[in-house]
Design a protein around this motif. Structure first.
Motif, PDB file in Angstrom:
ATOM      1  N   ARG A 354      -1.968   7.169  -7.867  1.00  0.00           N
ATOM      2  CA  ARG A 354      -2.300   7.621  -6.519  1.00  0.00           C
ATOM      3  C   ARG A 354      -2.132   9.130  -6.375  1.00  0.00           C
ATOM      4  N   ARG A 360       0.447   3.569  -1.844  1.00  0.00           N
ATOM      5  CA  ARG A 360       1.141   3.053  -3.021  1.00  0.00           C
ATOM      6  C   ARG A 360       0.288   1.932  -3.622  1.00  0.00           C
ATOM      7  N   ARG A 362       0.040  -1.269  -6.130  1.00  0.00           N
ATOM      8  CA  ARG A 362       0.714  -2.311  -6.886  1.00  0.00           C
ATOM      9  C   ARG A 362      -0.336  -3.178  -7.574  1.00  0.00           C
ATOM     10  N   GLY A 385       0.347   1.729   2.613  1.00  0.00           N
ATOM     11  CA  GLY A 385       0.509   3.141   2.922  1.00  0.00           C
ATOM     12  C   GLY A 385      -0.171   3.538   4.210  1.00  0.00           C
TER      13      GLY A 385
END
Length: 536
Positions: A354, A360, A362, A385
């Motif tokens: 990022r 963020r 995942r 985010g």
């Protein structure tokens, strides 16, 4: 620490974040610097501000108020850029419409968005008028040159009344844009973006791509595509120059690079292939390096080698409309830039990490747990985010589904490498990305199944060096019939835009599971083998 009333925000020390503030800053700090170049004309930041104010006045005179949706169907010209400021400055919501879709699709968007007005460029006027007539939405068409003849003239004229660009922004969660997806699983969804996210992603783009006041950004990426990945606001924030192009033509691109001194551009991979296959490239001065940001298909070693020879430094981005455009970036560090071309291509095929203000990222399994960073375990990319959509307009069920489990589910399947970089391995919804445009395999299959000679149709992505991917159709014909590619292409052309029509065909009995479901993974393997054979 005690919570004291006098420490809370007040008008003097709190303003909602909004990218409109970037224009206010540019006008006051760089009034005489070149802001926009288009055709053989240019405007300073002070002059571009006047264009924005003229458009704001025109909209206000037509009754546009806070909360209204204003649609615009326009290529990359100054009025399109101005709309990114003038419409939200009234507290209204910008709805940028894909210039490549047909009138019936435009009508769906106008109706679903509850649009109060549609603005259109003359090149889009026919489809825009048909959609406006069908939905009863008023339409205004820009003058061809922006200042003479018929149509809305904004590029010159009397000085319009001043307005405070940010006065109507009373909440940074206020919608700034309503962007429609490509409709990969049915009708397109309306993605609601807010001022806060637009401000944050625009600033993140500046740091990620190193925009500054020396930047000359060539608009080869459509501004209608996720607000130009927020670069409509980023370049203004950096105090750079927007170089507008009506149409992406290699000769015009190379001419602008030389004449204006372009430093950056963004585009789908298909544009890069247009450039390297054009005779106009012979005049390119490769000693003047240009940063090229692209996404949608992994770059090949051949592409990287040819782009490097033309003086282009390559950056791979990943994002979605739902996250304001780019949310991750993969670029080469000093050591990696010295590797051989095959190694560089392998690294740049990854979607990276990022950028500063992005979400963020995942990669999770079906239970929502992070997959190991081993480069092989596949999971879904989930984002959290500040640069995520507020939700899907008039679609609470899809909103809740997308945010299930406390993160935004992208539907993209990826691995995470030991260095933390992600790499997409598949697309969970069978989306085909061809030349930067999303194609729903289900939509194409639906059209093909209506042909009288087709029993079953399955459409998958076939790798393609020029377009990244192309739609490939596998056809199981009805007994006693022998459909031909030319016949089916003609049939598709009556129902689909050109970029959605299959460009590769196979006629066979389709592989199925015991329950009769088509095994698309088998078809993908066959398509990849055909692509490898053609390139071998």
């Amino acid at each position: 620490m005690r919570d004291e009333e006098h420490l809370r925000p007040r008008p003097a020390n709190f303003n909602p974040l909004t990218p409109l503030d970037f224009l206010d800053h540019a006008v006051n700090s760089l009034p005489t610097k070149t802001a926009v170049v288009w055709r053989d004309r240019s405007w300073t930041w002070s002059e571009f501000h006047q264009i924005v104010l003229r458009l704001a006045k025109a909209l206000k005179d037509r009754g546009i108020q806070k909360g209204d949706v204003v649609s615009i169907m326009c290529p990359n010209r100054p009025e399109m850029l101005a709309a990114h400021y003038a419409i939200p400055a009234l507290g209204a919501v910008l709805n940028s419409v894909n210039t490549r879709i047909e009138a019936k699709d435009v009508a769906f968007i106008l109706k679903h968005a509850e649009s109060r007005l549609i603005l259109a460029d003359p090149t889009c006027a026919d489809d825009a008028r048909k959609a406006a007539q069908e939905t009863g939405v008023p339409i205004e068409v820009f003058a061809e040159d922006g200042e003479s003849g018929d149509g809305l003239k904004l590029l010159s004229g009397e000085r319009p009344p001043e307005i405070d660009l940010i006065a109507e922004i009373t909440d940074e969660w206020q919608p700034i844009a309503l962007n429609y997806t490509s409709g990969t699983t049915g009708n397109p969804k309306g993605v609601v973006l807010h001022h806060r996210g637009a401000w944050l992603n625009a600033v993140g783009n500046i740091t990620a791509l190193q925009f500054n006041d020396k930047t000359a950004y060539l608009w080869t990426l459509p501004m209608f595509h996720c607000n130009g990945w927020c670069h409509t606001w980023s370049i203004t924030a950096a105090g750079g120059t927007h170089v507008c192009l009506d149409k992406v033509v290699p000769e015009a691109v190379f001419e602008a690079m030389d004449r204006i001194g372009v430093t950056h551009l963004s585009c789908a991979p298909v544009v890069l292939y247009m450039l390297i296959n054009s005779d106009a490239k012979e005049k390119r001065d490769a000693s003047r390096r240009i940063t090229v940001a692209t996404g949608g298909a992994a770059p090949t070693a051949s592409l990287i080698k040819q782009m490097d020879a033309l003086g282009f430094d390559f950056i791979h981005l990943y994002g979605l409309t739902e996250c304001y455009g780019p949310t991750s970036i993969r670029e080469l560090n000093e050591h990696e830039a010295g590797l051989d071309v095959e190694e560089r291509a392998n690294l740049l095929a990854r979607q990276g990490v990022r950028h500063l203000s992005a979400n963020r990222i995942r990669v999770v399994n079906d239970e929502g747990a992070e997959v190991p960073a081993d480069g092989t375990t596949v999971g879904e990319i989930v984002l959290t985010g500040n640069t995520l959509l507020a939700g899907y307009y008039r679609n609470p069920d899809e909103t809740e589904k997308a945010f299930a489990g406390g993160g935004f589910h992208t539907g993209d399947l990826a691995v995470r490498h030991p260095d933390g970089h992600i790499e997409i391995k598949d697309r969970a919804k069978d989306v085909i990305i061809t030349g930067g445009e999303n194609v729903s395999s289900l939509e194409v299959e639906d059209v093909l199944s209506k042909h009288p000679d087709v029993a079953i149709a399955a459409v998958v992505a076939k790798p393609d060096e020029k377009w990244g991917e192309i739609p490939m159709a596998f056809i199981e014909a009805k007994s006693g019939t022998s459909p031909q590619p030319e016949t089916l292409e003609t049939f598709c052309r009556e129902h689909l835009p050109g970029f959605k029509i299959p460009r590769a065909w196979a006629f066979c009995e389709l592989p199925k599971t015991a329950t009769g479901k088509i095994q698309k993974y088998v078809l993908r393997e066959q398509a990849a083998e055909k692509a490898a054979g053609a390139n071998g």
